[in-house]
Design a protein around this motif. Structure first.
Motif, PDB file in Angstrom:
ATOM      1  N   GLN A 185      -7.351   0.477  31.447  1.00 33.14           N
ATOM      2  CA  GLN A 185      -6.319   0.537  30.136  1.00 33.14           C
ATOM      3  C   GLN A 185      -5.653  -0.830  30.076  1.00 33.14           C
ATOM      4  OE1 GLN A 185      -4.972   3.816  28.533  1.00 33.14           O
ATOM      5  NE2 GLN A 185      -4.154   2.451  27.541  1.00 33.14           N
ATOM      6  N   SER A 186      -5.415  -1.502  30.808  1.00 29.48           N
ATOM      7  CA  SER A 186      -4.509  -2.773  30.170  1.00 29.48           C
ATOM      8  C   SER A 186      -6.034  -3.728  30.488  1.00 29.48           C
ATOM      9  CB  SER A 186      -4.109  -3.341  32.401  1.00 29.48           C
ATOM     10  OG  SER A 186      -3.837  -4.379  31.655  1.00 29.48           O
ATOM     11  N   CYS A 187      -7.131  -3.532  30.419  1.00 25.86           N
ATOM     12  CA  CYS A 187      -8.381  -4.530  29.943  1.00 25.86           C
ATOM     13  C   CYS A 187      -9.046  -4.068  28.574  1.00 25.86           C
ATOM     14  CB  CYS A 187      -9.485  -4.086  30.804  1.00 25.86           C
ATOM     15  SG  CYS A 187      -8.722  -5.410  32.222  1.00 25.86           S
ATOM     16  N   GLY A 188      -7.994  -2.898  28.163  1.00 27.00           N
ATOM     17  CA  GLY A 188      -8.622  -2.063  26.969  1.00 27.00           C
ATOM     18  C   GLY A 188      -9.974  -1.089  26.988  1.00 27.00           C
ATOM     19  N   MET A 189      -9.955  -0.809  27.788  1.00 26.15           N
ATOM     20  CA  MET A 189     -11.667  -0.318  28.266  1.00 26.15           C
ATOM     21  C   MET A 189     -10.871   1.462  28.159  1.00 26.15           C
ATOM     22  SD  MET A 189     -14.223  -3.053  30.462  1.00 26.15           S
ATOM     23  CE  MET A 189     -13.152  -3.491  31.370  1.00 26.15           C
ATOM     24  N   LEU A 190     -10.993   1.400  28.851  1.00 18.97           N
ATOM     25  CA  LEU A 190      -9.955   3.392  29.705  1.00 18.97           C
ATOM     26  C   LEU A 190     -10.697   3.908  27.962  1.00 18.97           C
ATOM     27  CD1 LEU A 190      -9.468   4.745  31.837  1.00 18.97           C
ATOM     28  CD2 LEU A 190      -7.388   4.988  30.339  1.00 18.97           C
ATOM     29  N   SER A 191     -10.435   3.622  26.899  1.00 16.33           N
ATOM     30  CA  SER A 191     -10.551   4.269  25.528  1.00 16.33           C
ATOM     31  C   SER A 191     -12.518   5.276  26.067  1.00 16.33           C
ATOM     32  CB  SER A 191     -10.357   4.701  23.713  1.00 16.33           C
ATOM     33  OG  SER A 191     -11.091   3.195  24.326  1.00 16.33           O
ATOM     34  N   HIS A 192     -12.963   4.629  26.485  1.00 20.49           N
ATOM     35  CA  HIS A 192     -14.162   4.133  26.032  1.00 20.49           C
ATOM     36  C   HIS A 192     -14.858   5.387  26.913  1.00 20.49           C
ATOM     37  CE1 HIS A 192     -14.839   0.512  23.275  1.00 20.49           C
ATOM     38  NE2 HIS A 192     -14.729  -0.419  24.671  1.00 20.49           N
ATOM     39  N   PHE A 193     -14.100   6.159  28.128  1.00 14.70           N
ATOM     40  CA  PHE A 193     -15.335   6.668  29.272  1.00 14.70           C
ATOM     41  C   PHE A 193     -14.009   8.234  29.648  1.00 14.70           C
ATOM     42  CE2 PHE A 193     -14.387   2.366  30.877  1.00 14.70           C
ATOM     43  CZ  PHE A 193     -15.628   2.188  31.362  1.00 14.70           C
ATOM     44  N   SER A 194     -15.217   9.275  29.279  1.00 15.10           N
ATOM     45  CA  SER A 194     -14.486  10.498  29.312  1.00 15.10           C
ATOM     46  C   SER A 194     -14.299  10.961  30.378  1.00 15.10           C
ATOM     47  CB  SER A 194     -15.580  11.693  29.286  1.00 15.10           C
ATOM     48  OG  SER A 194     -16.456  11.085  28.280  1.00 15.10           O
ATOM     49  N   PHE A 195     -14.603  10.314  31.829  1.00 19.36           N
ATOM     50  CA  PHE A 195     -13.650  10.706  33.151  1.00 19.36           C
ATOM     51  C   PHE A 195     -14.170   9.080  34.222  1.00 19.36           C
ATOM     52  CE2 PHE A 195     -18.221  12.169  34.006  1.00 19.36           C
ATOM     53  CZ  PHE A 195     -18.056  11.477  35.043  1.00 19.36           C
ATOM     54  N   VAL A 196     -12.991   9.155  34.501  1.00 13.98           N
ATOM     55  CA  VAL A 196     -12.981   7.941  35.994  1.00 13.98           C
ATOM     56  C   VAL A 196     -12.720   8.574  37.341  1.00 13.98           C
ATOM     57  CG1 VAL A 196     -11.398   5.773  36.353  1.00 13.98           C
ATOM     58  CG2 VAL A 196     -11.893   6.650  34.312  1.00 13.98           C
ATOM     59  N   ILE A 197     -14.034   8.215  38.415  1.00 21.31           N
ATOM     60  CA  ILE A 197     -13.629   8.623  39.383  1.00 21.31           C
ATOM     61  C   ILE A 197     -13.525   7.580  40.012  1.00 21.31           C
ATOM     62  CG2 ILE A 197     -15.081   9.562  41.251  1.00 21.31           C
ATOM     63  CD1 ILE A 197     -16.362  11.904  39.157  1.00 21.31           C
TER      64      ILE A 197
END
Length: 244
Positions: free
Chosen positions: A146-158
């Motif tokens: 999120q801080s690096c501005g990348m979280l929105s690209h991903f449908s899930f994070v494991i």
């Protein structure tokens, strides 16, 4: 012969694939110590960190999750033991540096994004592929992305902490495939580690790609078409799989 499933998903490793630690862990710990008036040698702290990190990774793998630890406890002990080896003995100082260092590694300020990371994510999305993360990382992973501005690209994070197992365990890929809801041969995985990323994902039936930025694995038994030296190369490789 059974037809292959069309490629639908790309799973990503994070550390040393999309981002790297800015400077080094030792540099970051020294910065925190300086705020408390301590002047430490970056080289000495880095060397101590290397020793302590290897020891803890061996004795308490995957942040000691299966031994009742949390990643926060694990990392704080790593920091305190690192600084203890550099003659820092005040418990209050050790605690403060360890806690602040743990918090700080949630922030983009402590991470360096590779310049090819965001363009590759955007290009893969534009091909119609869905993206997920499978990373040997602790529960700060979403905050880092999120801080690096990348979280929105991903449908899930494991993260391996949340999964309870790290790569190369097949179990973490099973969890990922459940989230994808597709067979393994419609999923690709990219990461920088020969065993944890490339060999493990291919063993699980995924299309594994090895990111080898510094040509460390040029002599490894990795077919040319599975090895990339930049994420810029990935979208065209994936496109080939989509049209097989």
């Amino acid at each position: 012969m059974q037809a292959r499933s069309p490629l639908r998903w790309v799973l990503w490793d994070v550390k040393d694939t999309l981002v790297s630690v800015l400077g080094s862990a030792g540099v970051q710990y020294c910065k925190e110590a300086e705020k408390l008036g301590l002047s430490l040698s970056h080289a000495e702290v880095d060397a101590a960190f290397g020793r302590v990190y290897r020891d803890y990774s061996s004795r308490y793998p995957n942040y000691g999750v299966s031994q009742g630890l949390t990643a926060q406890l694990w990392w704080m002990r790593v920091v305190k033991d690192t600084l203890s080896q550099c003659r820092v003995q005040d418990p209050a100082v050790l605690n403060t540096v360890a806690y602040n260092a743990y918090l700080n590694f949630k922030n983009a300020a402590n991470w360096e994004m590779y310049p090819d990371a965001k363009p590759a994510l955007e290009r893969c999305s534009s091909l119609g592929l869905k993206l997920g993360v499978v990373s040997n990382f602790d529960n700060r992973l979403e905050a880092v992305l999120q801080s690096c501005g990348m979280l929105s690209h991903f449908s899930f994070v494991i993260s391996s902490e949340a999964a309870g197992v790290p790569k190369p365990s097949p179990a973490i890929f099973v969890q990922a495939l459940q989230k994808c809801g597709t067979p393994a041969d419609s999923v690709a995985h990219v990461g920088d580690h020969l065993v944890n990323d490339y060999l493990a994902s291919r063993s699980a039936g995924l299309h594994g790609f090895l990111l080898d930025r510094h040509n460390k694995h040029i002599d490894a038994d990795v077919p040319h078409e599975h090895r990339i030296v930049s994420l810029d190369e990935l979208p065209s490789r994936l496109q080939q799989l989509m049209h097989q």
